[in-house]
Motif scaffolding. Structure first.
Motif: not given
Ligand code: SAM
Length: 305
Positions: A30, A97, A100
């Motif tokens: 993610t 999870l 963002s």
């Molecule tokens: C909490 S943010 C992560 C932030 C990241 N760790 C950072 O430091 O910038 C969660 C991200 O995971 C993506 N995401 C959520 N579920 C996903 C999935 N099933 N497959 C791919 N990306 C996913 C969302 O679009 C979002 O951008």
């Protein structure tokens, strides 16, 4: 690294638990705006990082951010495709999870009950289902079930009745329209949190099929770990955390071939062990710096054989 789009949560905690080896291979399922990814890349020498991110805007941001890092590969895909894209065993995999900050505050994405925008809530622009479709076309029973199951709301009937009544006159198309329906109907009752919060959470989970994706992602991720590989998962609400907690518990306890509990001498030793008996949570200082971290829980396991 901090940026305006997202502040990574439990950054030091997740990185220290990964025990990064400089020539290892890591997966950020993610990747978002690359906060955790950057911290991993900073510790690599000949190693590689593979990122998954289903949001096209975030994916483009990541492409630019890591354009000079030849050891970073980025997929604009759901992490449920992890086994399709990756065939080698890896040293560590992380999941952070939810949404963002960029998704939450971007008016066009329709995630927030505080900001007016279209009732959308899709993380992936390839997805067809939107919150607007659910609110305007699902039956009364379907809506009640969604709010009960994914918002953990005991009695959503009154609000669902109001949604049905209003949508007969005119489609409900914006976040603030829906927020107002919920607030008007819950006026006078006492709430610990904003009354619309859990309704929006429930819709978001269904639009993005979040809990099924998580279950599939975890299953596939543990199969990609090499010996001593680490899986670290950050959750933000109880439905996600329950899935991670039970999944981790099931694969780290001794069992027989069929998964049954049997006498000790017949037991097959598990291939994974729990690193965190209890989840790691943010310090008070982190919560003060970044309030969005307050509900975060980090769970970690390791492949041991
Ligand atoms: C909490 S943010 C992560 C932030 C990241 N760790 C950072 O430091 O910038 C969660 C991200 O995971 C993506 N995401 C959520 N579920 C996903 C999935 N099933 N497959 C791919 N990306 C996913 C969302 O679009 C979002 O951008």
């Amino acid at each position: 690294m901090l940026n305006n789009y997202h502040t990574p949560v439990l950054l030091n905690e997740i990185i220290s638990n990964l025990h990064i080896v400089a020539n290892g291979t890591y997966i950020d399922c993610t990747a978002g705006f690359g906060g955790h990814s950057q911290a991993i890349v900073d510790k690599l020498k000949n190693g590689n990082l593979i990122c998954f991110e289903q949001d096209y805007d975030a994916y483009n941001f990541l492409l630019k951010k890591f354009k000079k890092n030849k050891n970073v590969k980025i997929f604009n895909e759901n992490f449920t495709y992890i086994d399709y894209e990756i065939k080698e065993k890896v040293n560590g995999i992380i999941f952070d999870l939810g949404v963002s900050n960029y998704q939450l505050i971007n008016q066009n994405r329709g995630f927030s009950y505080k900001i007016d925008g279209p009732l959308d809530m899709r993380m992936s622009q390839k997805n067809k289902l939107t919150a607007k479709t659910i609110i305007n076309t699902y039956t009364k029973q379907q809506l009640v079930d969604i709010f009960k199951k994914y918002g953990e709301i005991k009695k959503p009937q009154k609000i669902v009745d109001e949604i049905i009544k209003i949508r007969k006159q005119k489609a409900i198309t914006t976040t603030l329209q829906l927020q107002k329906i919920i607030c008007d109907k819950t006026k006078g009752s006492i709430h610990r949190k904003h009354p619309a919060k859990t309704y929006f959470q429930a819709l978001r989970i269904v639009v993005n099929d979040e809990l099924n994706a998580l279950k599939q992602g975890l299953e596939k991720a543990v199969n990609l770990l090499q010996k001593y590989g680490i899986l670290a998962v950050i959750t933000f609400h109880s439905l996600e955390d329950r899935i991670v907690k039970h999944f981790f518990k099931n694969i780290t306890i001794a069992h027989d071939f069929y998964g049954h509990d049997v006498p000790l001498y017949q037991k097959i030793k598990p291939s994974y062990c729990l690193i965190t008996k209890k989840p790691i949570t943010p310090t008070q200082a982190e919560i003060e710096r970044n309030h969005k971290s307050h509900s975060a829980k980090l769970r970690v396991l390791q492949k041991i054989c």
